[in-house]
Write an enzyme that holds these catalytic residues in place. Structure first.
Site, PDB file in Angstrom:
ATOM      1  N   TYR A   1      36.272  46.026  48.426  1.00  0.00           N
ATOM      2  CA  TYR A   1      35.133  46.421  47.599  1.00  0.00           C
ATOM      3  C   TYR A   1      34.331  45.186  47.186  1.00  0.00           C
ATOM      4  CZ  TYR A   1      32.425  47.992  43.610  1.00  0.00           C
ATOM      5  OH  TYR A   1      31.393  48.235  42.741  1.00  0.00           O
TER       6      TYR A   1
ATOM      7  N   LYS B   1      30.357  43.965  48.326  1.00  0.00           N
ATOM      8  CA  LYS B   1      29.289  43.598  47.403  1.00  0.00           C
ATOM      9  C   LYS B   1      28.780  42.183  47.670  1.00  0.00           C
ATOM     10  CE  LYS B   1      29.203  47.502  45.316  1.00  0.00           C
ATOM     11  NZ  LYS B   1      28.051  48.411  45.551  1.00  0.00           N
TER      12      LYS B   1
END
Length: 342
Positions: free
Chosen positions: A213, A217
């Site tokens: 994750y 980003k």
């Protein structure tokens, strides 16, 4: 401006700094006389959580049209019905958008091209925390959900550029902000050697949900920094916006472990902002901050990029990511959208 904040990057990536920012700082109010009369606003992932609350914050500034980009039109309409009761004069439209489908992204952008004279503000908010390795049905060669989500955000960014550009030289620039996360601030990129960077994430045996994750980003921030070099901030100002840890959202609804789910919700309850406050950061990034935020990491001020982006290796990986992204999205003719800005 984030490019000039290298000295702050290490400290801003620490848990101590982020804990202090979450617990002891407050998101400022949107200053007067900012308003959105005659303007069109788009928020994706808009029927729940931060996206829905951002819509509510934008509506208070009286835009002429708000578009809710949602995967489920039925759920989106249910949310819109409640908003229409709260904002009686508001014009709210619900458009279908599945960020795990390139076809859906293209159809959404084609509708914007047909139906909108101008798009003034776009917040790409759709995202989800997944702790398990998953694949989706489409996504060129890259089928890992988290890769497709990154590429879908990149694709939508390109396709919305024509509608975000001002129609006259005196018009204000359009605003494009992609939602990001502090989970990327201390992430390190692994050099895949001679292999492709995007393909290096397609490894089930090395999958780590939290790390993946944060990595996704970091890719978004690298993309935004490069995109900002390619477009004129007099036409479109592009940045990343970080709402920080937020309680009361469905972000971790796909976490399978009950223990992990409880732990995450408890942690968010301790340090998380209310959705009304966190979503107001989206307005700071798109309405309050100006050209100085072009290509930057922002909340209500401009922050340092993730540490990796200040290194020679990080720069090289960013260029590599850009080239691979353009190659992956060539089916949509994304180079043409860049040429119009060059």
């Amino acid at each position: 401006m984030s490019a000039q904040l290298k000295k702050k990057a290490s400290y801003e990536a620490t848990f101590a700094h982020n804990f202090w920012k979450q617990t002891f700082s407050r998101v400022p109010a949107i200053p007067d006389p900012i308003e959105l009369t005659g303007k069109t606003v788009l928020v994706t992932g808009a029927n729940v959580g931060l996206g829905l609350e951002a819509i509510r914050n934008f509506l208070r500034l009286r835009p002429s049209l708000v578009i809710m980009g949602v995967r489920s039109v039925e759920k989106g309409e249910a949310a819109a019905t409640k908003l229409r009761r709260e904002f009686l004069d508001a014009r709210i439209e619900v458009w279908e958008l599945d960020m795990e489908s390139f076809r859906s992204v293209q159809a959404f952008a084609a509708r914007a091209d047909r139906e909108l004279d101008r798009l003034h503000v776009a917040v790409l908010n759709a995202g989800l925390g997944k702790l398990n390795f998953e694949r989706v049905e489409e996504g060129s060669r890259h089928e890992v959900t988290i890769q497709v989500n990154y590429l879908a955000n990149a694709l939508l960014s390109f396709l919305l550029l024509p509608k975000l550009r001002p129609t006259t030289s005196s018009s204000e620039p359009g605003r494009l902000s992609i939602v990001n996360s502090g989970a990327s601030l201390a992430i390190r990129l692994e050099d895949p050697g001679d292999g492709r960077l995007l393909e290096s994430f397609d490894r089930p045996e090395k999958f780590d949900g939290f790390a993946q994750y944060g990595l996704s980003k970091l890719l978004v921030m690298m993309f935004v920094a490069k995109l900002a070099q390619m477009i004129n901030p007099k036409e479109v100002i592009v940045n990343c916006t970080d709402p920080g840890a937020t309680k009361g959202t469905d972000f971790f609804r796909n976490v399978n472990s009950w223990f992990m789910s409880i732990a995450l919700r408890a942690f968010m309850g301790l340090i998380g902002r209310r959705t009304a406050d966190a979503s107001r950061i989206y307005l700071h990034s798109t309405l309050v901050l100006g050209e100085e935020s072009h290509g930057s990491w922002t909340d209500w001020i401009i922050r340092a990029w993730p540490k990796a982006m200040y290194t020679d290796k990080g720069h090289q990986m960013g260029e590599r990511l850009w080239d691979e992204t353009i190659e992956e999205l060539k089916f949509a003719g994304v180079k043409e959208y860049l040429q119009k800005d060059s």
